[in-house]
Design a protein around this motif. Structure first.
Motif, PDB file in Angstrom:
ATOM      1  N   SER A 106      -4.836   7.931   3.264  1.00 26.48           N
ATOM      2  CA  SER A 106      -4.377   8.287   1.920  1.00 26.48           C
ATOM      3  C   SER A 106      -5.035   7.410   0.860  1.00 26.48           C
ATOM      4  CB  SER A 106      -2.853   8.154   1.836  1.00 26.48           C
ATOM      5  OG  SER A 106      -2.411   8.327   0.517  1.00 26.48           O
ATOM      6  N   ARG A 107      -5.815   8.015  -0.002  1.00 30.63           N
ATOM      7  CA  ARG A 107      -6.464   7.284  -1.077  1.00 30.63           C
ATOM      8  C   ARG A 107      -5.438   6.776  -2.088  1.00 30.63           C
ATOM      9  NH1 ARG A 107     -11.335  10.234  -4.003  1.00 30.63           N
ATOM     10  NH2 ARG A 107      -9.916  11.929  -3.494  1.00 30.63           N
ATOM     11  N   GLU A 108      -4.402   7.586  -2.344  1.00 26.55           N
ATOM     12  CA  GLU A 108      -3.362   7.174  -3.291  1.00 26.55           C
ATOM     13  C   GLU A 108      -2.629   5.922  -2.814  1.00 26.55           C
ATOM     14  OE1 GLU A 108      -3.648  10.180  -2.036  1.00 26.55           O
ATOM     15  OE2 GLU A 108      -3.873  11.646  -3.655  1.00 26.55           O
ATOM     16  N   PHE A 109      -2.345   5.871  -1.518  1.00 30.44           N
ATOM     17  CA  PHE A 109      -1.650   4.708  -0.968  1.00 30.44           C
ATOM     18  C   PHE A 109      -2.481   3.449  -1.133  1.00 30.44           C
ATOM     19  CE2 PHE A 109      -1.249   1.988   2.885  1.00 30.44           C
ATOM     20  CZ  PHE A 109      -0.064   1.360   2.533  1.00 30.44           C
ATOM     21  N   TRP A 110      -3.745   3.500  -0.768  1.00 31.38           N
ATOM     22  CA  TRP A 110      -4.590   2.311  -0.860  1.00 31.38           C
ATOM     23  C   TRP A 110      -4.857   1.911  -2.306  1.00 31.38           C
ATOM     24  CZ3 TRP A 110      -4.434  -0.547   3.084  1.00 31.38           C
ATOM     25  CH2 TRP A 110      -4.357  -0.016   4.366  1.00 31.38           C
ATOM     26  N   MET A 111      -4.853   2.874  -3.200  1.00 30.97           N
ATOM     27  CA  MET A 111      -4.972   2.537  -4.631  1.00 30.97           C
ATOM     28  C   MET A 111      -3.727   1.788  -5.100  1.00 30.97           C
ATOM     29  SD  MET A 111      -6.758   5.966  -6.241  1.00 30.97           S
ATOM     30  CE  MET A 111      -6.581   5.346  -7.911  1.00 30.97           C
ATOM     31  N   CYS A 112      -2.544   2.193  -4.607  1.00 31.84           N
ATOM     32  CA  CYS A 112      -1.311   1.486  -4.965  1.00 31.84           C
ATOM     33  C   CYS A 112      -1.303   0.078  -4.382  1.00 31.84           C
ATOM     34  CB  CYS A 112      -0.103   2.271  -4.457  1.00 31.84           C
ATOM     35  SG  CYS A 112       0.250   3.784  -5.386  1.00 31.84           S
ATOM     36  N   VAL A 113      -1.804  -0.069  -3.159  1.00 29.24           N
ATOM     37  CA  VAL A 113      -1.897  -1.400  -2.540  1.00 29.24           C
ATOM     38  C   VAL A 113      -2.838  -2.289  -3.341  1.00 29.24           C
ATOM     39  CG1 VAL A 113      -2.711  -2.648  -0.495  1.00 29.24           C
ATOM     40  CG2 VAL A 113      -1.317  -0.589  -0.220  1.00 29.24           C
ATOM     41  N   LEU A 114      -3.990  -1.740  -3.704  1.00 27.24           N
ATOM     42  CA  LEU A 114      -4.963  -2.508  -4.483  1.00 27.24           C
ATOM     43  C   LEU A 114      -4.403  -2.869  -5.851  1.00 27.24           C
ATOM     44  CD1 LEU A 114      -7.797  -3.694  -4.818  1.00 27.24           C
ATOM     45  CD2 LEU A 114      -8.568  -1.435  -5.584  1.00 27.24           C
ATOM     46  N   ALA A 115      -3.722  -1.925  -6.495  1.00 30.80           N
ATOM     47  CA  ALA A 115      -3.120  -2.201  -7.808  1.00 30.80           C
ATOM     48  C   ALA A 115      -2.093  -3.312  -7.700  1.00 30.80           C
ATOM     49  CB  ALA A 115      -2.470  -0.930  -8.366  1.00 30.80           C
ATOM     50  N   THR A 116      -1.298  -3.303  -6.629  1.00 33.47           N
ATOM     51  CA  THR A 116      -0.306  -4.360  -6.415  1.00 33.47           C
ATOM     52  C   THR A 116      -0.974  -5.713  -6.297  1.00 33.47           C
ATOM     53  OG1 THR A 116       1.194  -2.828  -5.286  1.00 33.47           O
ATOM     54  CG2 THR A 116       1.519  -5.180  -4.885  1.00 33.47           C
ATOM     55  N   LEU A 117      -2.043  -5.781  -5.516  1.00 35.50           N
ATOM     56  CA  LEU A 117      -2.764  -7.053  -5.338  1.00 35.50           C
ATOM     57  C   LEU A 117      -3.328  -7.556  -6.656  1.00 35.50           C
ATOM     58  CD1 LEU A 117      -3.976  -9.254  -3.530  1.00 35.50           C
ATOM     59  CD2 LEU A 117      -5.938  -7.737  -3.150  1.00 35.50           C
ATOM     60  N   LEU A 118      -3.973  -6.666  -7.410  1.00 33.37           N
ATOM     61  CA  LEU A 118      -4.604  -7.079  -8.664  1.00 33.37           C
ATOM     62  C   LEU A 118      -3.572  -7.509  -9.701  1.00 33.37           C
ATOM     63  CD1 LEU A 118      -7.416  -4.366  -8.982  1.00 33.37           C
ATOM     64  CD2 LEU A 118      -7.644  -6.744  -8.220  1.00 33.37           C
ATOM     65  N   ILE A 119      -2.461  -6.769  -9.783  1.00 29.12           N
ATOM     66  CA  ILE A 119      -1.412  -7.133 -10.741  1.00 29.12           C
ATOM     67  C   ILE A 119      -0.787  -8.465 -10.371  1.00 29.12           C
ATOM     68  CG2 ILE A 119       0.844  -6.486 -11.675  1.00 29.12           C
ATOM     69  CD1 ILE A 119      -0.011  -3.552 -11.318  1.00 29.12           C
ATOM     70  N   SER A 120      -0.525  -8.659  -9.081  1.00 25.43           N
ATOM     71  CA  SER A 120       0.069  -9.915  -8.618  1.00 25.43           C
ATOM     72  C   SER A 120      -0.869 -11.092  -8.892  1.00 25.43           C
ATOM     73  CB  SER A 120       0.377  -9.822  -7.125  1.00 25.43           C
ATOM     74  OG  SER A 120       1.013 -10.998  -6.664  1.00 25.43           O
ATOM     75  N   LEU A 121      -2.159 -10.906  -8.615  1.00 23.45           N
ATOM     76  CA  LEU A 121      -3.142 -11.953  -8.910  1.00 23.45           C
ATOM     77  C   LEU A 121      -3.196 -12.253 -10.407  1.00 23.45           C
ATOM     78  CD1 LEU A 121      -6.088 -10.886  -6.563  1.00 23.45           C
ATOM     79  CD2 LEU A 121      -4.763 -13.008  -6.391  1.00 23.45           C
TER      80      LEU A 121
ATOM     81  N   LEU B   9       3.452  10.798  -4.623  1.00 22.72           N
ATOM     82  CA  LEU B   9       2.144  11.395  -4.365  1.00 22.72           C
ATOM     83  C   LEU B   9       1.939  11.693  -2.885  1.00 22.72           C
ATOM     84  CD1 LEU B   9      -0.129   9.259  -6.728  1.00 22.72           C
ATOM     85  CD2 LEU B   9       0.649  11.607  -7.076  1.00 22.72           C
ATOM     86  N   PHE B  10       2.408  10.772  -2.042  1.00 21.04           N
ATOM     87  CA  PHE B  10       2.198  10.928  -0.602  1.00 21.04           C
ATOM     88  C   PHE B  10       2.974  12.115  -0.052  1.00 21.04           C
ATOM     89  CE2 PHE B  10       3.304   9.886   3.841  1.00 21.04           C
ATOM     90  CZ  PHE B  10       2.028   9.792   4.370  1.00 21.04           C
ATOM     91  N   LEU B  11       4.240  12.235  -0.428  1.00 18.81           N
ATOM     92  CA  LEU B  11       5.063  13.329   0.091  1.00 18.81           C
ATOM     93  C   LEU B  11       4.861  14.625  -0.683  1.00 18.81           C
ATOM     94  CD1 LEU B  11       8.458  11.574   0.947  1.00 18.81           C
ATOM     95  CD2 LEU B  11       6.538  12.098   2.452  1.00 18.81           C
ATOM     96  N   GLY B  12       4.278  14.522  -1.872  1.00 19.49           N
ATOM     97  CA  GLY B  12       4.047  15.732  -2.662  1.00 19.49           C
ATOM     98  C   GLY B  12       3.175  16.737  -1.957  1.00 19.49           C
ATOM     99  N   THR B  13       2.272  16.254  -1.122  1.00 20.83           N
ATOM    100  CA  THR B  13       1.381  17.167  -0.399  1.00 20.83           C
ATOM    101  C   THR B  13       2.096  17.916   0.717  1.00 20.83           C
ATOM    102  OG1 THR B  13       0.718  15.351   1.078  1.00 20.83           O
ATOM    103  CG2 THR B  13      -0.632  15.719  -0.868  1.00 20.83           C
ATOM    104  N   GLU B  14       3.261  17.430   1.119  1.00 20.01           N
ATOM    105  CA  GLU B  14       4.022  18.120   2.172  1.00 20.01           C
ATOM    106  C   GLU B  14       4.350  19.554   1.757  1.00 20.01           C
ATOM    107  OE1 GLU B  14       5.909  16.425   5.320  1.00 20.01           O
ATOM    108  OE2 GLU B  14       3.811  15.859   5.077  1.00 20.01           O
ATOM    109  N   TYR B  15       4.659  19.733   0.471  1.00 25.00           N
ATOM    110  CA  TYR B  15       4.967  21.074  -0.033  1.00 25.00           C
ATOM    111  C   TYR B  15       3.698  21.817  -0.436  1.00 25.00           C
ATOM    112  CZ  TYR B  15       9.972  20.015  -0.200  1.00 25.00           C
ATOM    113  OH  TYR B  15      11.259  19.700   0.125  1.00 25.00           O
TER     114      TYR B  15
END
Length: 277
Positions: free
Chosen positions: A15-30, A73-79
């Motif tokens: 999931s590209r959206e998931f890894w973008m959220c992980v990266l955003a978390t890291l950058l914001i925390s830094l 975003l992740f579960l939105g694709t389920e539908y």
């Protein structure tokens, strides 16, 4: 269930959206730690000593927003992709589908939390060690995991209520914002002083004002209700973590477990009744 989890985790890994959220978390925390280090250095020059505690948990109130975006975003694709109908056709129950989605999103939210804590580690070099001690930092980490669990339960439930992906994101963020504002308002009420007083400048002179009861100060049952709401709200625990006011971490974790369980049961029951046609 195992096949559902395996498929979900495979999709999470890609999931590209998931890894973008992980990266955003890291950058914001830094970024927060770097800004905090500059502030701590400036205050130190004026004789005010600050510790890493004052800056390490700044991301806590915003973690829910990242999780809301990721899960929606992740579960939105389920539908949108018809995945849920396909899972039902091959024989999976709605309960197993819901639980697999929750466990997958919980794993993603925990990874986001871990990334937040990793992003704060440069503060050990830039600011110094924690004043609270390592054991309390570990306790705070598990409180943060509890917050992630309750947020995951809430946003997984929200994501099953609508088929529109964009609407789910908006609804989740609006709900998180309302919860954050509620937690902030409760925090302000709980920290009202019991007595108004102090000094004021009148005609160029400082005059001591007479102490008077503060009408906004909460007492009795009202205070107990506000304290309960503050503890139940995930955003309330996050604000307490930001202020380093977590005094009973075991109780906070227990409350998060109960809230997570209740919301998950409600979500399963509502998902069973949902028309997927």
């Amino acid at each position: 269930m195992n096949r559902l989890l395996s498929a979900n985790f495979m999709r999470l890994r890609k999931s590209r959206e998931f890894w973008m959220c992980v990266l955003a978390t890291l950058l914001i925390s830094l970024g927060m730690i770097y800004t905090g280090a500059k502030s701590a250095s400036a205050l130190a020059q004026r004789g005010f000593i600050k510790y890493l505690d004052d800056y390490y948990f700044q991301f806590a109130p915003y973690a829910g927003a990242i999780m809301a975006i990721f899960i929606s975003l992740f579960l939105g694709t389920e539908y949108s992709d018809g995945t849920i109908r396909n899972k039902l056709v091959v024989g999976h129950t709605r309960t197993n589908i819901y639980l697999a989605n929750f466990l997958t999103c919980l794993t993603g939210s925990i990874l986001i939390t871990v990334m937040w804590f990793i992003g704060g580690l440069p503060g050990l070099y830039l600011i110094g060690f924690f004043e609270m001690g390592l054991s309390q930092v570990i306790a705070y980490f598990f409180v943060a995991i509890g917050i992630a669990a309750s947020f995951s339960a809430l946003f997984v439930w929200i994501s099953t209520l609508t088929r529109d992906r964009a609407r789910t994101v908006v609804l989740s963020l609006v709900l998180w914002t309302a919860m954050a504002l509620a937690a902030s308002g409760i925090y302000d009420r709980l920290h009202e002083v019991e007595v108004n007083g102090g000094v004021a400048m009148i005609n160029g002179e400082f005059v001591k004002m007479e102490d008077t009861p503060n009408p906004l100060y909460l007492t009795g049952a009202a205070r107990m209700v506000f304290e309960l709401l503050y503890r139940i709200l995930s955003t309330g625990q996050a604000v307490a973590m930001l202020s380093t006011e977590i005094t009973t971490p075991v109780l906070d974790i227990a409350v998060s477990v109960v809230v997570t369980a209740v919301i998950t049961v409600i979500g399963i029951l509502s998902f069973r009744r949902k028309d997927l046609q």
